[in-house]
Design a protein around this motif. Structure first.
Motif, PDB file in Angstrom:
ATOM      1  N   SER A  15       2.317 -11.846  -1.498  1.00 51.43           N
ATOM      2  CA  SER A  15       1.447 -12.313  -2.583  1.00 51.43           C
ATOM      3  C   SER A  15       0.421 -11.263  -2.988  1.00 51.43           C
ATOM      4  CB  SER A  15       0.740 -13.617  -2.174  1.00 51.43           C
ATOM      5  OG  SER A  15      -0.077 -13.406  -1.036  1.00 51.43           O
ATOM      6  N   GLY A  16       0.340 -10.156  -2.232  1.00 48.79           N
ATOM      7  CA  GLY A  16      -0.586  -9.090  -2.588  1.00 48.79           C
ATOM      8  C   GLY A  16      -1.841  -9.025  -1.737  1.00 48.79           C
ATOM      9  N   LYS A  17      -1.891  -9.774  -0.639  1.00 48.82           N
ATOM     10  CA  LYS A  17      -3.097  -9.815   0.197  1.00 48.82           C
ATOM     11  C   LYS A  17      -3.466  -8.441   0.757  1.00 48.82           C
ATOM     12  CE  LYS A  17      -1.415 -12.787   3.107  1.00 48.82           C
ATOM     13  NZ  LYS A  17      -0.041 -12.931   2.610  1.00 48.82           N
ATOM     14  N   THR A  18      -2.513  -7.793   1.413  1.00 50.81           N
ATOM     15  CA  THR A  18      -2.790  -6.508   2.058  1.00 50.81           C
ATOM     16  C   THR A  18      -3.205  -5.461   1.035  1.00 50.81           C
ATOM     17  OG1 THR A  18      -1.230  -7.011   3.830  1.00 50.81           O
ATOM     18  CG2 THR A  18      -1.830  -4.696   3.538  1.00 50.81           C
ATOM     19  N   THR A  19      -2.499  -5.398  -0.080  1.00 58.21           N
ATOM     20  CA  THR A  19      -2.815  -4.424  -1.125  1.00 58.21           C
ATOM     21  C   THR A  19      -4.227  -4.635  -1.647  1.00 58.21           C
ATOM     22  OG1 THR A  19      -0.490  -4.259  -1.747  1.00 58.21           O
ATOM     23  CG2 THR A  19      -2.108  -3.549  -3.387  1.00 58.21           C
ATOM     24  N   LEU A  20      -4.572  -5.875  -1.956  1.00 52.79           N
ATOM     25  CA  LEU A  20      -5.910  -6.161  -2.479  1.00 52.79           C
ATOM     26  C   LEU A  20      -6.988  -5.861  -1.440  1.00 52.79           C
ATOM     27  CD1 LEU A  20      -7.818  -7.171  -4.652  1.00 52.79           C
ATOM     28  CD2 LEU A  20      -7.400  -9.508  -3.832  1.00 52.79           C
ATOM     29  N   ILE A  21      -6.778  -6.282  -0.211  1.00 51.12           N
ATOM     30  CA  ILE A  21      -7.790  -6.045   0.824  1.00 51.12           C
ATOM     31  C   ILE A  21      -8.009  -4.549   1.026  1.00 51.12           C
ATOM     32  CG2 ILE A  21      -8.296  -6.282   3.289  1.00 51.12           C
ATOM     33  CD1 ILE A  21      -6.949  -9.090   3.115  1.00 51.12           C
ATOM     34  N   ALA A  22      -6.932  -3.766   1.063  1.00 51.38           N
ATOM     35  CA  ALA A  22      -7.079  -2.314   1.235  1.00 51.38           C
ATOM     36  C   ALA A  22      -7.901  -1.711   0.090  1.00 51.38           C
ATOM     37  CB  ALA A  22      -5.710  -1.644   1.329  1.00 51.38           C
ATOM     38  N   LYS A  23      -7.640  -2.165  -1.138  1.00 50.79           N
ATOM     39  CA  LYS A  23      -8.406  -1.668  -2.283  1.00 50.79           C
ATOM     40  C   LYS A  23      -9.875  -2.100  -2.196  1.00 50.79           C
ATOM     41  CE  LYS A  23      -4.532  -1.396  -5.523  1.00 50.79           C
ATOM     42  NZ  LYS A  23      -3.914  -1.959  -6.744  1.00 50.79           N
ATOM     43  N   LEU A  24     -10.113  -3.330  -1.743  1.00 47.70           N
ATOM     44  CA  LEU A  24     -11.492  -3.806  -1.602  1.00 47.70           C
ATOM     45  C   LEU A  24     -12.234  -3.050  -0.503  1.00 47.70           C
ATOM     46  CD1 LEU A  24     -10.955  -7.641  -2.038  1.00 47.70           C
ATOM     47  CD2 LEU A  24     -12.248  -6.136  -3.572  1.00 47.70           C
ATOM     48  N   VAL A  25     -11.551  -2.774   0.612  1.00 54.27           N
ATOM     49  CA  VAL A  25     -12.180  -1.999   1.679  1.00 54.27           C
ATOM     50  C   VAL A  25     -12.629  -0.647   1.126  1.00 54.27           C
ATOM     51  CG1 VAL A  25     -11.744  -0.760   3.848  1.00 54.27           C
ATOM     52  CG2 VAL A  25     -11.008  -3.145   3.608  1.00 54.27           C
ATOM     53  N   HIS A  26     -11.757  -0.001   0.375  1.00 54.53           N
ATOM     54  CA  HIS A  26     -12.100   1.297  -0.219  1.00 54.53           C
ATOM     55  C   HIS A  26     -13.287   1.153  -1.177  1.00 54.53           C
ATOM     56  CE1 HIS A  26     -11.572   5.356  -1.667  1.00 54.53           C
ATOM     57  NE2 HIS A  26     -11.570   4.897  -2.906  1.00 54.53           N
ATOM     58  N   CYS A  27     -13.251   0.136  -2.004  1.00 53.00           N
ATOM     59  CA  CYS A  27     -14.328  -0.108  -2.964  1.00 53.00           C
ATOM     60  C   CYS A  27     -15.655  -0.344  -2.238  1.00 53.00           C
ATOM     61  CB  CYS A  27     -13.952  -1.319  -3.824  1.00 53.00           C
ATOM     62  SG  CYS A  27     -15.098  -1.694  -5.150  1.00 53.00           S
TER      63      CYS A  27
END
Length: 170
Positions: A15-27
């Motif tokens: 569903s995109g959880k890992t991708t979104l979390i990784a981007k948020l961590v970077h942000c």
């Protein structure tokens, strides 16, 4: 001691959880926020790279395996913990926020993610309404009430929403 704010990301596989979390961590890192992540591995699928020394120790049955490096450490403790206990354990790391992937049945604030009609069923299995939904724009009308809606690429807006939510919750 103030408890670190926790925001969960609930959705089915892919569903995109890992991708979104990784981007948020970077942000969040760019904003100077120390971010922790807890990932649910409900089926015990996670394995270290086969053949590494630490994986051999774990396979041999070591109760605790710790790998120290100049940048930090990685540890594996053969002891089941609840999400709540793990969050308590993370308090010593003085994090600004903890992002949780999975743990659909947790009572922490959660953001629901889905990419398809089938995956949108996540909304009906959460124990309480999500604080926001992340899905492709064609699903905007499927969100009921005043739940904020974001598209998956709206990372900066999602980060702002999370920061505002955490501040308001105090």
């Amino acid at each position: 001691m103030t408890l670190t704010p926790v925001i969960g990301f609930a959705g089915y596989s892919d569903s995109g959880k890992t991708t979104l979390i990784a981007k948020l961590v970077h942000c969040f890192q760019l904003q100077g926020l120390r971010t922790g992540v807890i990932k649910h591995d409900g089926h015990g699928h996670y394995k270290e790279v086969a053949g590494t020394d630490s994986s051999k120790y774990k396979e041999a049955g070591a109760g605790v395996t710790v790998v120290l490096s100049p940048d930090g450490y990685t540890s594996f403790v053969r002891k089941p913990l609840t999400l709540e206990r793990m969050i308590t354990e993370l308090q010593m790391h003085e994090l600004d926020i903890v992002l949780v992937e999975g743990f659909k049945q947790g009572m922490h604030d959660q953001i629901a993610l889905y990419r398809s009609s089938e995956q949108s069923g996540i909304l009906s299995v959460l124990p309480k309404p999500p604080i926001a939904v992340v899905a492709p724009s064609q699903f905007h009308d499927s969100v009921i009430g005043s739940i904020p809606f974001f598209e998956p690429d709206d990372v900066d807006l999602i980060a702002e929403f999370i920061a505002r939510h955490v501040r308001e919750k105090g």
